[in-house]
Design an enzyme around this catalytic site. Structure first.
Site, mmCIF file in Angstrom:
data_model
loop_
_atom_site.group_PDB
_atom_site.id
_atom_site.type_symbol
_atom_site.label_atom_id
_atom_site.label_comp_id
_atom_site.label_asym_id
_atom_site.label_seq_id
_atom_site.Cartn_x
_atom_site.Cartn_y
_atom_site.Cartn_z
ATOM 1 N N LYS A 81 45.247 46.849 41.193
ATOM 2 C CA LYS A 81 45.270 45.562 40.497
ATOM 3 C C LYS A 81 44.114 44.979 39.773
ATOM 4 O O LYS A 81 43.026 45.427 40.078
ATOM 5 C CB LYS A 81 45.535 44.637 41.814
ATOM 6 N N SER A 156 52.373 38.600 42.823
ATOM 7 C CA SER A 156 51.265 38.795 41.908
ATOM 8 C C SER A 156 51.096 40.183 41.481
ATOM 9 O O SER A 156 50.379 40.483 40.216
ATOM 10 C CB SER A 156 50.058 38.134 42.002
ATOM 11 N N SER A 180 53.153 38.922 47.337
ATOM 12 C CA SER A 180 52.525 39.713 46.185
ATOM 13 C C SER A 180 52.644 41.182 46.108
ATOM 14 O O SER A 180 52.635 41.583 44.926
ATOM 15 C CB SER A 180 51.173 39.100 45.839
#
Length: 469
Positions: A81, A156, A180
């Site tokens: 990420k 996310s 997420s």
């Protein structure tokens, strides 16, 4: 690129690892294959914010020449990420206004991946400030679902879901404070595991959470299979999961739980998952979950108490230029936004949802603390929950934020959010045998347990995976 089930057509990381150890594939071949797939799909999916082609190939060649094939992640191409620090890279959180944070060393989770032999081929996209269920921002653009580019990839960790779901990354690592990891996993047809908050060291990951929601946040893998999730988790945690001492356990069936599903395939997959466990030495135990609706309504209070002031500070750059919500609304109306619409929605509800006093914050936090202790005790060492990961399949762009940020109890999202505020390890599993006849999209089923019962969770998840796929 619509309605492809990439996850079934690509070997999982465990299979790739076996092939490299046997010598039928080299690390360079595996990394090159994934980089080529990433190059083919990036233009349509936009899952990556940075791609490390030459560096990754060089690392793979070095592993082939001098690497130890017994390394647990030897030669596996992965992604991380964008909010995870990497040496020499900036963390931008997808924001055009926030001052980028330059980092000189890797986050602890990145260090462990490299040490275990993984090759990082890309960093992945997120929503601005990693706080909504749609991975879009003004800096890197919108990530599309690899199964249908007209739909959201989730957030996310949406870039991770898209990269793993498209076959461009053998596995990814994301973070999860309100779903997420599991939302992108569910929407992109892959496995996503959110450990409990103490499962993985968060050093070097953004943001640093010190308030009441620090126990809501977990770091974990997105993978092509349950066994891959366990493989990667055992590398990045200090508490590896062993095989359970005995099979079976208690399947907790909640009643009084505010749950809603939009598609019948989700209910069908849920029924099949629960039946599979009851046929495999699990016994059913009905328990009341009547306070989940009340707790759901209070989620924004602690999120906004922890983050709202921080968001305004980060948006007020350069220093001295305080962010104005009114000015931003005007800019949005003129088609010249400076922040993503999803973040704007959070800022708009803040005046109505943010607690007015520390006493109110403490009262709300105490309710979550008591609920966490109660449900973790209820689940104990052998209890698991099986719920829909989400009550909907991947919606079209723009719909996820509208649905997830509207006021009131929303049974579409009560299952996965509970895993955060109760700090329960939670794994999402795609159900390809139950894909929706109208869209071809798979539903997703989650298994949850108390911290310390991860062996039971993975046992149940592997059983369910075999039935759903």
């Amino acid at each position: 690129m619509g309605q492809n089930n990439f996850n079934l057509s690509n070997p999982d990381a465990t299979s790739l690892l076996s092939a490299m150890r046997l010598g039928t594939l080299s690390a360079e071949q595996v990394v090159r294959q994934h980089l080529e797939r990433l190059a083919r799909t990036q233009g349509k999916i936009n899952g990556a914010t940075h791609i490390f082609t030459e560096q990754a190939l060089a690392e793979a060649r070095e592993l082939d020449r001098h690497g130890n094939k017994d390394l647990p992640l030897f030669g596996l191409p992965c992604s991380v990420k964008e909010t995870f620090c990497m040496a020499g890279q900036d963390v931008t959180a997808g924001s055009m206004r926030m001052q980028p944070e330059h980092h000189l060393q890797d986050a602890e989770v990145v260090r462990r991946l490299r040490q275990a032999g993984a090759v990082i081929i890309a960093r992945s996209n997120i929503p601005e400030f990693a706080m909504t269920g749609e991975s879009t921002n003004l800096r890197f653009g919108r990530t599309n679902n690899p199964l249908d580019v007209d739909r959201v990839a989730g957030g996310s960790s949406g870039g991770e879901g898209a990269l793993v779901g498209s076959g461009a990354s053998a596995f990814g690592v994301g973070s999860d404070i309100l779903g997420s990891i599991r939302i992108p996993a569910a929407f992109c047809g892959v496995v996503g595991f959110k450990p409990h908050s103490g499962g993985v060291d968060k050093t070097g990951t953004w943001p640093v959470v010190t308030g009441n929601t620090r126990t809501w946040l977990g770091i974990g893998p997105l993978t092509r299979s349950v066994r891959d999730a366990q493989l990667v988790y055992n590398v990045i945690t200090d508490h590896p999961v062993a095989e359970p001492a005995r099979t079976g356990g208690r399947l907790i069936t909640p009643h009084g739980f505010p749950l809603r599903v939009q598609q019948g395939c989700i209910s069908d997959a849920l029924s099949a998952a629960r039946t599979a466990l009851l046929e495999q030495s699990f016994t059913e135990e009905r328990r009341a979950f009547t306070d989940i609706g009340s707790l759901y309504l209070k989620i924004p209070k602690l999120i906004l108490d922890d983050f709202h002031h921080q968001w305004l500070d980060m948006l007020s750059h350069p220093p001295g230029r305080r962010f104005s919500l009114l000015n931003e609304l005007v800019a949005q109306l003129r088609g010249k936004p400076t922040i993503d619409r999803g973040l704007l929605m959070w800022l708009l509800i803040a005046p109505f949802m943010k607690p007015r006093s520390r006493k109110q914050v403490q009262a709300v936090a105490r309710q979550f603390d008591e609920a966490r202790a109660h449900y973790q005790s209820l689940l104990g060492e052998d209890g698991i929950l099986v719920l829909p990961t989400l009550g909907l399949l991947a919606p079209r762009h723009g719909e996820m934020n509208r649905l997830s940020l509207k006021p009131g109890i929303n049974g579409l999202f009560t299952g996965h959010t509970m895993g955060n505020y109760l700090d329960l390890p939670s794994i999402a599993i795609p159900a390809w045998k139950f894909r929706d006849p109208a869209t071809g999209l798979p539903p997703s089923i989650s298994v949850l347990c108390a911290p310390g019962a991860e062996a039971k969770l993975f046992e149940a998840a592997k059983c369910i995976e075999s039935v759903l796929n």
